[in-house]
Design an enzyme around this catalytic site. Sequence first.
Site, short mmCIF file in Angstrom:
data_model
loop_
_atom_site.label_atom_id
_atom_site.label_comp_id
_atom_site.label_asym_id
_atom_site.label_seq_id
_atom_site.Cartn_x
_atom_site.Cartn_y
_atom_site.Cartn_z
N LEU A 100 10.22 -2.86 -3.13
CA LEU A 100 9.10 -2.36 -2.28
C LEU A 100 7.93 -1.51 -3.31
O LEU A 100 7.94 -0.44 -3.83
CB LEU A 100 9.77 -0.97 -1.44
CG LEU A 100 8.94 -0.48 -0.50
CD1 LEU A 100 9.78 0.32 0.54
CD2 LEU A 100 7.82 0.57 -0.87
N GLU A 112 4.04 -2.46 -4.00
CA GLU A 112 2.78 -3.22 -3.58
C GLU A 112 2.00 -3.75 -4.76
O GLU A 112 1.35 -5.06 -4.68
CB GLU A 112 1.67 -2.50 -2.61
CG GLU A 112 2.42 -2.28 -1.09
CD GLU A 112 3.25 -1.36 -1.09
OE1 GLU A 112 4.16 -1.04 -0.07
OE2 GLU A 112 3.71 -0.44 -2.03
N GLN A 114 3.18 -5.57 3.91
CA GLN A 114 3.84 -5.34 5.27
C GLN A 114 2.93 -4.31 6.12
O GLN A 114 2.57 -4.89 7.31
CB GLN A 114 5.29 -4.48 5.04
CG GLN A 114 6.10 -4.67 6.27
CD GLN A 114 7.32 -4.13 5.78
OE1 GLN A 114 7.84 -2.78 5.93
NE2 GLN A 114 8.20 -4.82 5.54
N PHE A 115 2.32 -3.55 5.71
CA PHE A 115 1.29 -2.70 6.69
C PHE A 115 0.08 -2.38 5.59
O PHE A 115 0.00 -2.07 4.78
CB PHE A 115 1.82 -1.47 6.96
CG PHE A 115 2.96 -1.66 7.90
CD1 PHE A 115 2.58 -1.57 9.40
CD2 PHE A 115 4.27 -1.54 7.68
CE1 PHE A 115 3.58 -2.08 10.45
CE2 PHE A 115 5.18 -1.91 8.67
CZ PHE A 115 4.99 -1.82 9.93
N ASP A 128 -1.81 0.05 5.80
CA ASP A 128 -1.79 1.20 5.55
C ASP A 128 -1.19 1.53 4.12
O ASP A 128 -1.35 2.54 3.38
CB ASP A 128 -1.01 2.03 6.60
CG ASP A 128 -1.32 1.74 7.89
OD1 ASP A 128 -1.09 0.23 8.37
OD2 ASP A 128 -1.67 2.47 8.80
N TYR A 129 -0.30 0.53 3.52
CA TYR A 129 0.37 0.64 2.26
C TYR A 129 -0.14 -0.07 1.17
O TYR A 129 0.48 -0.37 0.54
CB TYR A 129 1.82 0.66 2.67
CG TYR A 129 2.45 1.44 3.76
CD1 TYR A 129 2.07 2.74 3.66
CD2 TYR A 129 3.33 0.91 4.63
CE1 TYR A 129 2.60 3.47 4.68
CE2 TYR A 129 3.64 1.62 5.52
CZ TYR A 129 3.38 3.04 5.51
OH TYR A 129 3.86 3.80 6.84
N ILE A 130 -1.40 -0.57 1.37
CA ILE A 130 -1.89 -1.38 0.47
C ILE A 130 -2.49 -0.86 -0.58
O ILE A 130 -2.66 -1.45 -1.69
CB ILE A 130 -3.17 -2.23 0.98
CG1 ILE A 130 -3.19 -3.78 0.46
CG2 ILE A 130 -4.44 -1.67 1.36
CD1 ILE A 130 -4.15 -4.71 0.96
N PRO A 145 -1.45 1.16 -3.20
CA PRO A 145 -0.95 1.14 -4.47
C PRO A 145 -1.51 -0.05 -5.31
O PRO A 145 -1.58 -0.10 -6.49
CB PRO A 145 0.42 1.35 -4.24
CG PRO A 145 0.58 1.74 -2.96
CD PRO A 145 -0.40 1.59 -2.24
N HIS A 193 0.21 3.67 10.40
CA HIS A 193 0.80 2.19 11.08
C HIS A 193 -0.56 1.64 11.88
O HIS A 193 -0.26 0.91 12.48
CB HIS A 193 2.06 2.04 11.74
CG HIS A 193 3.22 2.51 10.71
ND1 HIS A 193 3.53 3.69 10.62
CD2 HIS A 193 4.20 1.49 10.23
CE1 HIS A 193 4.78 3.73 9.79
NE2 HIS A 193 4.99 2.50 9.66
#
Length: 718
Positions: free
Chosen positions: A447, A449, A471-472, A474-476, A478, A519
Site C-alpha cells: 500500500l 501509491e 484504488q481511489f 482520493d489516495y493518489i 502520495p 471516497h
Amino acid sequence: MAVQTRVKPAKLDASKFHGLDREALIRIYRAMFLSRRLDDREIQLKRQNKIFFQISSAGHEAVTAAIGLLLRPGVDWCYPYYRDRALCLMLGVTPLETLLQAVGAKDDPASGGRQMPSHWGHPKWNIVTKSSCTGTQFVQAVGVAEATLYYENRPKALALARKAPLGQHVRHDSNEIVYVSAGEGATSEGEFWESLNAACAKKLPLLYLIEDNGYAISVPVEVQTAGGSISKLVRGFPSLHVSECDGTDPLESYAVAKEAVDYVRQRRGPALIHAHVIRPYSHSLSDDEKLYKTAEEREQEARRDPLSKFSLFLVREGLLDQKEIEALEAEVDREVREAGDEALAAEPPSIDSIHVHVYSPDVDPGSSAFAAEPQLHGAPKTMVEMVAATLADEMARDERITVFGEDVADASRDENLKHVKGKGGVFKATSGLQRKYGPDRVFNTPLAEASIVGRAIGMATRGLKPVAEIQFFDYIWPAMMQIRDELCVLRWRSNGNFKSPAVLRVAIGGYLTGGGIYHSQSGESIFAHCPGLRVVMPSTALDVAGLLRTSVRCDDPVMFLEHKHLYRQPYNRSEYPGSDYTVPFGKARLVREGSEVSIVTYGAIVHRAEVAAAQLEREGISVEIIDLRSLSPYDWDAIAATVRKNHRAIVAYEDMLSWGFGAEIAARIGEELFDELDAPVKRVAAMDTFCAYQPKLEDVILPQTQHIVSAVKQLLEY
C-alpha cells in the site's frame, strides 16, 4: 594535483589492491581528477555568467569511480545522482558532453539544454534521465529491476519492446543489475523506504549507493537520520546485503563494492553500500557552507580529500612518479580546456524546440488510426466488466502488459486460488486476470501509491507496458511527485531519449451515498494541467472498451479515470465491441442533438444531463449534450460547433465550481466564441467544499439533475 614526493616505480603486487592492476588504478585517479577539474571549470564559467547553475561532485569521486570499474556500460542500468560525475565519466560520458549540459546546448545528450548540469542521462550507456526531485529515483529503479527479471522469463515481451518506438534503446542482459544512488539526505524520503520494501520482498537485482557527506545542504546527518547512520537503520531488511566504507578511499570502496555487486549479480537480493565521503565545496553555487560549517570541520574534510590522498598513494606505491602525475594532470587540464571552448561555441536549442517531445512523435492517439467501428457481440456488460474484458484481450495481444496495484490480483498466495474465488480489485475490475495470465503479470503491491507509480515509470522506461491501479483517486496524492515531476516530464526532459507510456487506472468521483470526504473526490483538472499526460474519463461501457484500449496502445502516459458511480449502472452497459475497438483521444461523443442550449460535460454528469434534457423536452425545450470523454486532449472543435449552433452553453462537471476543468472550457468559449453567444456561459458544478458522508448533504454538495434544469431555464431567460 602535483605532489612533491618522488619515488622509484616498483613492480605492482595486484593482490595488495584487490586484483586491480596499475592501469585500473591510474584510470580511477584520472577519472577522479577529471571530475574535479570539470567541477572547477563549471564553477569558473558560472562566475563568468557563461553557465547558469553548478553543483559539484567534489569529495564523492573515489567511491563513484571505483564502482564505475564494476558496472558494465550499456549493460547495467543506472540511476546516478547529481554528484556521480566520476561514475558517469567511467561509464563513457565525455567531458564535452558534461559541459554541453552546463551551457544548455542543443547537442547536450542528456537533455538538449532542458535540464540543469549534472542531471545525467545517456541512452547509450543506460543512464536513465535524472530529475531534480529527491529520492524519486529509488522506486523507478525498482521498476527497472523488475523489468530485468520479467525479460529473463518472457523473451517474447522483450522482442515486442524492441519493435516499439524507441525500441533501439531496449536492452537486456541475463547478468545485468540496476544501480541507484543518492545522498544520505534522500534516505529520509518515503520512496527510499518504499523501494527497499519492494526490492527486498522480490529479491531484486538492485544496488544502492548512499553517498554520505554528512550534510543535506545545511542539515547535518544526525538531524537527518535517526542515530546518524542509514546503514544501521536498514540492516533488518531481509535479503539486503549492507556494507559500509570510507568513500574517499578508492581501494576500500572497490573492495566493498565488488562484494556488493557480486551479491546482486548472483541474484541473491539487493545490496546497499553506505559510503562516507566529504563535500569540500558548498552544496551548490547557490549555497555557502561557511554559514553552517565551522572552519575546523572544513579543515578536517580537506585532510580527507580523495584526490590528494590517492595521488600520494600512487607515488608511494611506485605506480606513478611526480612527473607522470604532472603529465596526467596536464593532459586532463588540456582536455577540459578544449572541451570547455567547444561547449561555449556550441549551438543553443531553437526557440520552437520547446514543444518537441511533450508527447510521442510516433503515435498520435487522436488520429483516425484509432477510429474503429464496434463489432458488438455477447451479453451487455457494465463498465467494470468492460475493464476486465478489455484488459484480458490486450494482455493476450501484448505480453509486455503487466497489471498491478493494491488488491488487483485474484489472490497473492497462488495456492489459495484452488480454494477461493479470488478478488481482482475492490471493484472486481481486474477479476480473473491473475488466473489467466499468471502472478508475474498481475500482482498486488504494498500500500504505497508513490511506489506503485514509480515502479510503473521504471517498467515503462524499460519498454514494458504497465497498467497500474490507484484504488481511489482520493489516495493518489502520495504519488503526485512521481506523476507530475517524473511520469509526465520524462520524455521531454530527456529530449526524447526516454519515455514512460504507463497507464494509471484510477477510480474517481462521488454519488456513492455514503462515500464521504475520502471516497468521493474529483480533481481531474489538476492532472489535465500536466503537460505530457493524457487524461480520459469515459461515461459508458462502450467508451471504456475503446478508450482503455487506446490508452494501452498509446505511446504516452495516460491517466484513465473510471467513475465509481458508473461502474455497475444498467443505463450505460454495452455488448463487447471486439478486441480491436479503439476510440481516439480528443474526440467528443454527441449524446443528444438539440437546438436551443448546449451542455458540455463528462463523467457521471452525462447521465444527469440526459435526464434533465428529457425533462426539458417535455416542456418544449431542446438541449444538445456533448460528452467530452477525453479531457487532455479535449475536443475543442466539437465544443465550438455546438456553441455556434445554439449560442447558449452550459459546462457541467462534478468537481468544485472554482478552478475546475469546466472553468477552462467556459473561459475559452468566452475568449474565442464571444461573438457567437446570446448569453453568458454558465457553469454547473459541485460546491466549493468537501463531499459529506450524510446522503442529504451529498445531494446538496454535488450537482444534480435539477441544477442543470434550472441552469438551462436561466440561460433561456437571459
